[in-house]
Motif scaffolding. Structure first.
Motif, PDB file in Angstrom:
ATOM      1  N   HIS A 229       0.822  -1.212   0.000  1.00 22.08           N
ATOM      2  CA  HIS A 229       0.000   0.000   0.000  1.00 22.08           C
ATOM      3  C   HIS A 229       0.859   1.265   0.000  1.00 22.08           C
ATOM      4  O   HIS A 229       0.653   2.169  -0.827  1.00 22.08           O
TER       5      HIS A 229
ATOM      6  N   TYR B 226       1.153   4.216  -2.950  1.00 18.73           N
ATOM      7  CA  TYR B 226       0.822   5.626  -2.747  1.00 18.73           C
ATOM      8  C   TYR B 226       2.008   6.556  -2.984  1.00 18.73           C
ATOM      9  O   TYR B 226       1.835   7.692  -3.420  1.00 18.73           O
TER      10      TYR B 226
ATOM     11  N   SER C 211      -7.932   5.571   2.890  1.00 15.35           N
ATOM     12  CA  SER C 211      -6.899   5.390   3.907  1.00 15.35           C
ATOM     13  C   SER C 211      -6.297   6.735   4.289  1.00 15.35           C
ATOM     14  O   SER C 211      -6.556   7.745   3.635  1.00 15.35           O
TER      15      SER C 211
HETATM   16  C1  FMN Z   1     -17.126   5.643  -5.700  1.00 16.77           C
HETATM   17  C2  FMN Z   1     -15.838   4.883  -5.694  1.00 16.77           C
HETATM   18  C3  FMN Z   1     -15.328   4.421  -6.899  1.00 16.77           C
HETATM   19  C4  FMN Z   1     -14.127   3.706  -6.936  1.00 16.77           C
HETATM   20  N1  FMN Z   1     -13.687   3.251  -8.123  1.00 16.77           N
HETATM   21  C5  FMN Z   1     -12.575   2.496  -8.166  1.00 16.77           C
HETATM   22  C6  FMN Z   1     -12.134   1.969  -9.399  1.00 16.77           C
HETATM   23  O1  FMN Z   1     -12.746   2.175 -10.423  1.00 16.77           O
HETATM   24  N2  FMN Z   1     -11.010   1.219  -9.440  1.00 16.77           N
HETATM   25  C7  FMN Z   1     -10.293   0.962  -8.304  1.00 16.77           C
HETATM   26  O2  FMN Z   1      -9.279   0.283  -8.402  1.00 16.77           O
HETATM   27  N3  FMN Z   1     -10.696   1.446  -7.112  1.00 16.77           N
HETATM   28  C8  FMN Z   1     -11.820   2.193  -7.012  1.00 16.77           C
HETATM   29  N4  FMN Z   1     -12.252   2.671  -5.802  1.00 16.77           N
HETATM   30  C9  FMN Z   1     -11.455   2.360  -4.632  1.00 16.77           C
HETATM   31  C10 FMN Z   1     -10.612   3.537  -4.175  1.00 16.77           C
HETATM   32  O3  FMN Z   1     -10.346   4.475  -5.154  1.00 16.77           O
HETATM   33  C11 FMN Z   1      -9.299   3.162  -3.536  1.00 16.77           C
HETATM   34  O4  FMN Z   1      -8.453   2.555  -4.476  1.00 16.77           O
HETATM   35  C12 FMN Z   1      -9.489   2.241  -2.389  1.00 16.77           C
HETATM   36  O5  FMN Z   1     -10.382   2.823  -1.505  1.00 16.77           O
HETATM   37  C13 FMN Z   1      -8.157   1.932  -1.739  1.00 16.77           C
HETATM   38  O6  FMN Z   1      -7.516   3.130  -1.372  1.00 16.77           O
HETATM   39  P1  FMN Z   1      -7.274   3.430   0.132  1.00 16.77           P
HETATM   40  O7  FMN Z   1      -6.370   2.340   0.587  1.00 16.77           O
HETATM   41  O8  FMN Z   1      -6.663   4.797   0.219  1.00 16.77           O
HETATM   42  O9  FMN Z   1      -8.626   3.363   0.764  1.00 16.77           O
HETATM   43  C14 FMN Z   1     -13.437   3.413  -5.745  1.00 16.77           C
HETATM   44  C15 FMN Z   1     -13.958   3.874  -4.535  1.00 16.77           C
HETATM   45  C16 FMN Z   1     -15.143   4.593  -4.504  1.00 16.77           C
HETATM   46  C17 FMN Z   1     -15.659   5.080  -3.208  1.00 16.77           C
END
Ligand code: FMN
Lengths: 415, 324
Positions: free
Chosen positions: A148, A152, A202
């Motif tokens: 992760h 990022y 996150s």
């Molecule tokens: C409305 C919405 C749409 C998303 N669309 C995608 C997507 O198309 N492809 C993807 O890989 N992740 C998608 N995500 C997931 C996030 O963009 C992000 O990759 C995921 O929450 C992990 O990131 P984090 O570890 O910062 O939470 C989506 C999330 C939301 C809320």
């Protein structure tokens, strides 16, 4: 004039409900029918939506082929080609596509989205994701999914280079993950720069959004969750010298709307009934981090589950509630498979509008990313019933104010 | 003879920047003239003469044309093979079977410098890498059988799991599991157009390409080249007619129509090519070519009247795809 909410139309396969494609009125061949998407885009544009939004994954969504083959999500259009086609078949609505920072290069991505921006006269946006699926990783090398933090770190450098290129800088960038020598060979964007969208939840994800995003999508079930996310993200922006209004936060919402509440419930129940048991149980299993749920009688209660690492507090609460309400495995499975962790509202236009208004005016959302349960029916229902209700209340535009996506969203034009 | 027209959006005629409307008019005029395909260039040194990248432009053009083939250049350094295969499979569906991918065997310095490969590749590495890349793209595009999608609502079977195939490619430069998350496209694989060939590339080209673009030269040397390529295609187990050899020729408005027609006829009758890729010195030259040269070629029976089929493969007389 009162403040107005922003609305996105989230177009995904045959619909956001896992069994959408099986609905008698769902367009099951969506993934190979460009005319269907032109119609959806025009419907959203007639309703004055700010944008249409496409998700993306560079691989299958579901590794278990038996499960995947009962859903419509293994095939579809690649979103940048899809939106480029829609760009010249629409004239006002914004066009936002997801693209990964892990499996692209910033020069190519900046150039491609800028081209979409020119094709559409300044209506393009990019939803930055770092791609968390090992299925995607296997299409781009043999080393597996990167951690992760690494993803990022790459995303931050990626966003910086893209933004520099869009702002017409000669990069001469030589960084940890990327090297880029030249400025783009295309002229500046008609809207200054394409819109930057993010959906990371996150801590690092929120920080990156606070620093670089114009729009943020989130998944929040309750008002409290939505409000906490909203305040947290807007609170992080000052550190980057930005105003809270520089980001529009748009939680996802999946409404099932009809003329009467009873009809709406019936419509929802009809969709829930279409979830194949093994699909529902597989999704519930992964949500609860247990692998052998299929061994238990499907009309019986959940078995005792071990206290596991995967079992987060909210899931524990749901399990507890299912015990209290005496839900069977099948009922619980349908509940999870149907909603996928997103906010679902089932009711009349007034009821849906009430809920949207409450979160909007309560400072938990600047707008919503609308996730119709099946296409085209539920997008049509939302535009026919809910949009006019929001317009009557002065909560949504009756006409586009400007030409570009930045105009619609009320975002500053970068210099 | 087969005819392609180059749409050189990267530094076209050094005039003002072309907008989408002007490009649309140009491509529709080529379609009205019955041209097999337009070949859209990509990536310019300095500022481009149109504000578009080729694959996105192709998608947009697909929605405003019906018959003409649309080929976009896309660099093997700028895209990962999985992403490029998705893009072109999708373009082929959007255009109802009219998409082609133009890849070059010549390494461009601009791509390496801007895509985090400042050192570039050695010529032999680039050649092996491109060959591997092409095999991956073509393999991915065949990952779903043509009858894999069932859409069986009552039975709950969206697709037949037996008819989706992993690629499981593990090679020298790439490792790609597959399958593609785009359905089988109308032409099975987008038409592969290769250019920039040097001697050691010829076997790769004759094994994989549908169309090979060659620079103009003397008729004698073109004849030798043509025979050599067709021989190599046969040696690779292909029908020699499954690889179309087009010669790049430039055309200016003041070139005489009869003289131009004579020249094309001579080359074709000597069997030194299967057709031509016309590079216009100015976009306005298309009118001259369509109104003055094409009628002359048709009178001589050298160019077909209108389109017979619906896909680019059918225009080119190539096998593959169910949409013919
Ligand atoms: C409305 C919405 C749409 C998303 N669309 C995608 C997507 O198309 N492809 C993807 O890989 N992740 C998608 N995500 C997931 C996030 O963009 C992000 O990759 C995921 O929450 C992990 O990131 P984090 O570890 O910062 O939470 C989506 C999330 C939301 C809320």
């Amino acid at each position: 004039m009162t403040a107005q909410m922003k609305l996105g139309a989230f177009l995904w396969a045959t619909g956001h409900h896992i069994a959408a494609w099986r609905h008698p009125k769902a367009h099951a061949t969506a993934g190979i029918d460009i005319d269907h998407y032109v119609q959806l885009a025009r419907t959203a544009e007639r309703a004055k939506f700010d944008m249409i939004f496409c998700e993306d994954a560079a691989g299958l969504r579901e590794a278990n082929v038996g499960i995947a083959s009962q859903t419509s999500r293994s095939i579809g259009f690649e979103p940048i080609s899809l939106l480029s086609a829609l760009a010249v078949q629409t004239s006002r609505i914004g066009l936002v596509s997801t693209a990964s920072t892990s499996y692209n290069e910033p020069y190519g991505l900046a150039r491609t989205f800028l081209s979409l921006d020119h094709l559409s006269g300044g209506r393009a946006g990019w939803n930055l994701v770092t791609s968390a699926s090992p299925i995607e990783a296997a299409n781009f090398g043999s080393t597996g999914l990167k951690p992760h933090a690494d993803r990022y770190e790459r995303a931050r450098e990626f966003a910086e280079v893209v933004s520099g290129l869009w702002h017409g800088k000669a990069p001469g960038h030589d960084g940890q993950s990327f090297s880029v020598r030249d400025p783009l060979d295309l002229p500046r964007s008609p809207q200054g720069a394409p819109v930057m969208v993010q959906a990371g939840a996150s801590d690092v994800g929120r920080d990156l959004a606070a620093c670089t995003a114009d729009v943020v999508f989130t998944a929040a079930q309750t008002f409290e969750e939505a409000k906490a996310f909203y305040d947290d993200l807007k609170g992080r922006m000052a550190a980057y010298g930005r105003e809270p209004d520089d980001i529009k936060i748009m939680p996802g919402v999946s409404p099932v709307v009809a003329e009467t509440e009873a009809e709406a419930r019936e419509k929802h129940e009809e969709l829930q009934e279409l979830i194949p048991d093994d699909v529902g149980v597989a999704l519930l299993s992964s949500y609860l981090s247990i692998s052998d749920l299929w061994r238990y009688p499907i009309d019986g209660p959940l078995p005792e589950l071990p206290e596991s690492e995967g079992m987060k507090s909210r899931q524990a609460l749901v399990v507890e509630q299912s015990r209290r309400d005496g839900l069977s495995i099948r009922q619980l499975a349908r509940h999870f498979a149907g909603a996928r962790g997103h906010w679902r509202i089932v009711g009349t236009a007034a009821q849906v509008a009430d809920e949207l208004q409450a979160r909007f005016e309560g400072g938990a959302a600047d707008g919503y990313n609308v996730m119709p349960s099946y296409f085209p029916g539920e997008l049509n229902a939302f535009t026919a019933l809910v949009v006019p209700e929001l317009q009557r209340r002065g909560l949504f535009r009756r006409e586009y104010e400007g030409r570009t996506l930045r105009d619609h969203l009320g975002l500053k034009r970068p210099v | 003879m087969h005819l392609a027209i180059s749409l050189n959006i990267a530094a076209a005629d050094k005039q003002a920047v072309l907008d989408f409307g002007e490009i649309k008019t140009f491509v529709r005029a080529a379609e009205a003239a019955g041209i097999d395909m337009v070949v859209i260039s990509d990536s310019a040194e300095g500022l481009s003469s149109a504000p578009f990248e080729a694959t996105t432009l192709l998608a947009a053009l697909a929605t405003v044309t019906d018959k003409i083939g649309l080929v976009a250049a896309a660099s093997t350094v700028a895209h990962q093979p999985y992403n490029l295969a998705r893009r072109f499979a999708s373009l082929d569906i959007i255009s109802h079977g009219r998409a082609g991918w133009h890849a070059t065997m010549a390494q461009g310095s601009r791509e390496a410098a801007n895509f985090s490969r400042p050192e570039g590749f050695s010529d032999t590495d680039f050649r092996r890498r491109t060959a591997e890349y092409i095999d991956i793209v073509q393999g991915l595009c065949r990952g779903w059988d043509a009858d894999a999608l069932l859409f069986d609502k009552t039975g709950g079977r969206f697709h037949d799991p037996e008819k989706m195939h992993l690629l499981d490619h593990k090679g020298e430069f790439f490792s790609v599991r597959g399958p593609l998350n785009v359905a089988r496209s109308p032409q099975d694989t987008p038409v592969l157009v290769l250019s920039g060939l040097s001697g050691p590339d010829l076997d790769i080209a004759t094994r994989t390409a549908d169309v090979i673009l060659l620079e103009d030269g003397s008729t004698e040397s073109a004849k030798i080249r043509f025979d050599d390529l067709k021989r190599r295609a046969t040696a690779a187990g292909r029908d020699p007619d499954a690889v179309k050899i087009l010669t790049n020729i430039s055309f200016a408005p003041d070139d005489g129509p009869a003289a131009t027609a004579d020249r094309l006829e001579t080359e074709l009758r000597l069997k030194s090519c299967d057709g031509f890729n016309i590079q216009l010195t100015a976009h306005s030259a298309l009118d001259d070519f369509a109104d003055r040269v094409l009628p002359e070629l048709r009178r001589r029976g050298l160019v077909r009247e209108g389109y017979r089929g619906a896909t680019l493969r059918s225009h080119l007389g190539l096998a593959g795809g169910g949409g013919q």
